[in-house]
Design an enzyme around this catalytic site. Structure first.
Site, PDB file in Angstrom:
ATOM      1  CG  HIS A 156      -6.373  -8.311   1.413  1.00 41.20           C
ATOM      2  ND1 HIS A 156      -6.909  -9.153   0.164  1.00 41.20           N
ATOM      3  CD2 HIS A 156      -6.584  -7.023   1.771  1.00 41.20           C
ATOM      4  CE1 HIS A 156      -7.079  -7.556  -0.504  1.00 41.20           C
ATOM      5  NE2 HIS A 156      -6.309  -6.939   0.349  1.00 41.20           N
ATOM      6  CG  HIS A 165      -5.895   0.782  -4.654  1.00 41.21           C
ATOM      7  ND1 HIS A 165      -6.303   0.075  -3.584  1.00 41.21           N
ATOM      8  CD2 HIS A 165      -7.673   0.491  -5.277  1.00 41.21           C
ATOM      9  CE1 HIS A 165      -7.334  -0.905  -3.531  1.00 41.21           C
ATOM     10  NE2 HIS A 165      -7.901  -0.584  -3.996  1.00 41.21           N
ATOM     11  CE1 TYR A 183      -6.956  -5.534  -5.803  1.00 35.52           C
ATOM     12  CE2 TYR A 183      -7.120  -6.931  -3.761  1.00 35.52           C
ATOM     13  CZ  TYR A 183      -6.659  -5.418  -4.407  1.00 35.52           C
ATOM     14  OH  TYR A 183      -6.657  -4.415  -3.554  1.00 35.52           O
ATOM     15  CE  LYS A 211      -6.537  -0.305   4.821  1.00 34.19           C
ATOM     16  NZ  LYS A 211      -7.878  -0.535   4.179  1.00 34.19           N
ATOM     17  NE  ARG A 215      -3.704  -3.167  -1.488  1.00 33.73           N
ATOM     18  CZ  ARG A 215      -3.248  -3.940  -0.803  1.00 33.73           C
ATOM     19  NH1 ARG A 215      -1.722  -4.447  -0.068  1.00 33.73           N
ATOM     20  NH2 ARG A 215      -3.695  -4.839   0.409  1.00 33.73           N
ATOM     21  NE  ARG A 253      -3.598  -2.237   2.840  1.00 31.30           N
ATOM     22  CZ  ARG A 253      -3.559  -3.260   3.726  1.00 31.30           C
ATOM     23  NH1 ARG A 253      -1.919  -3.885   4.008  1.00 31.30           N
ATOM     24  NH2 ARG A 253      -4.043  -4.392   3.842  1.00 31.30           N
TER      25      ARG A 253
END
Length: 297
Positions: free
Chosen positions: A268, A242, A277, A172, A245, A148
Site C-alpha cells: 500500500h 481478495h 483491515y 499497482k 489477502r 494480489r
C-alpha cells in the site's frame, strides 16, 4: 496528431503507470459516455459538455439498475479524463468540478477464520501431481504473502529467490516490492518447480505459475480455484483471492503485527489503505479485552 483519448491513454500507461486492465476500464467508460452523448445530445465532442449532460448519463445508468459503486467508478474515469484535459490546457474548467459521488453502503470484507484455513490446508495436505501441487501452493501463497491476484498471475520465474526466501512482485502502478516467504512455503515452491519441469511444451516460459498446457494462468481460473477450495470449508458468501489477502492482513494484525509492517507487505502507498483491515483486528482485540479484564469478571 493523437486524439485527446489516445493522449489520455498514453498518460495513464506511461505517467500514471496503470495496468492495461485499468487503462481499458477508463477508456471504455469514456467511450460509453461518448455514445450516450451522441445519442441523446447529438454531440460527438465530449470535451465541450456541461455537467447537466453528465448528470443525464448518471440518471440513465441508475435507471438501468447499475449499482452506485459502478456509477461512481465511471464518474471517476470521467473526472480523471477532464483533469487530464485541464492539465494539457484543452479545457479551462472541468464539467466534473462540483460532482459529488453517489452514496454507497460500506461493505466490510469478512476474512476467513484461522480454523477455516487450517481445515482447508489439512484437506489438501498431500497433493499429488502437477495441478494439485500448484493449486495448493496458490492457496498458500495468497494466505502467507498477501499478494494480489494479478501479482500472483504475473509472478516471474526469475523473481522467485529460494536461496534468500523472498519473491519480488510487480504491484499497482508497476511498483516492485520484496515479500519474504516462510520456510514451509519454500519447500512447496521447490516441489512445484519439480512438477513444473514435467510440463511439456511450456509456452509462457517466464511465468512462475502456468496451466497444464504451459500457459499463464487467467484471472477467472484463479478466482474459480479459490472459490472452489473454500466452498468446502466456509459458508461465507464471498470466497475470493481478495478475501484471502484480507485474511492475511487481519491474521497478522490479530497476532501482534504493527500496521506499518502490514502496509509494506501489502504494497500500500499509504496507511489509510491498510487501516480498512483493522476492523476485524479491533473486533478480536475487544474480545480479548472483554475476556481478560478483571472488571468484567
Amino acid at each position: 496528431m493523437k486524439s485527446n483519448k489516445e493522449a489520455f491513454r498514453d498518460y495513464l500507461q506511461l505517467e500514471k503507470k496503470y495496468s492495461s486492465h485499468t487503462v481499458n476500464a477508463y477508456l471504455n467508460d469514456i467511450s460509453f459516455f461518448e455514445e450516450f452523448n451522441k445519442a441523446h445530445f447529438d454531440q460527438e465532442n465530449i470535451e465541450a459538455v456541461n455537467y447537466s449532460q453528465i448528470r443525464s448519463w448518471i440518471v440513465s445508468l441508475v435507471d438501468q439498475d447499475i449499482s452506485n459503486v459502478s456509477v461512481n467508478r465511471k464518474m471517476a474515469s470521467l473526472k480523471s479524463f477532464y483533469k487530464f484535459l485541464l492539465k494539457t490546457k484543452q479545457i479551462e474548467i472541468s464539467p466534473m468540478l462540483k460532482h459529488k459521488a453517489l452514496k454507497t453502503p460500506k461493505i466490510i470484507q469478512i476474512p476467513f477464520s484461522e480454523k477455516e484455513l487450517t481445515d482447508l490446508i489439512q484437506q489438501i495436505e498431500e497433493p499429488v501431481g502437477f495441478e494439485e501441487v500448484r493449486d495448493k501452493l496458490i492457496v498458500e501463497m495468497f494466505y502467507t504473502t498477501g499478494m494480489r491476484r494479478a501479482e500472483l498471475i504475473h509472478l516471474m520465474l526469475r523473481n522467485v529467490d529460494l536461496s534468500s526466501n523472498v519473491i519480488k512482485v510487480l504491484g499497482k502502478r508497476n511498483k516492485e516490492r520484496i515479500i519474504p516467504v516462510l520456510p514451509i512455503i519454500v519447500e512447496q515452491l521447490r516441489l512445484y518447480l519439480n512438477e513444473r519441469a514435467s510440463v511439456e511444451n511450456i509456452v509462457d516460459t517466464d511465468f512462475f505459475f502456468i496451466s497444464k498446457k504451459g500457459l499463464k494462468l487467467s484471472e477467472s481460473f484463479v478466482y474459480r480455484l479459490i472459490n472452489s477450495y473454500f466452498s468446502k470449508v466456509s459458508e461465507k458468501v464471498k470466497k475470493s483471492p481478495h478475501v484471502l489477502r484480507h485474511t492475511f492482513a487481519t491474521h497478522l494484525l490479530n497476532n501482534g503485527a504493527d500496521l506499518n509492517s502490514v502496509k509494506e507487505l501489502l504494497g500500500h502507498s499509504s496507511l489509510a489503505s491498510t487501516q480498512v483491515y483493522t476492523h476485524n483486528s479491533l473486533a478480536e482485540l475487544k474480545k480479548v479485552y472483554t475476556n481478560a479484564h478483571p472488571r468484567n469478571k
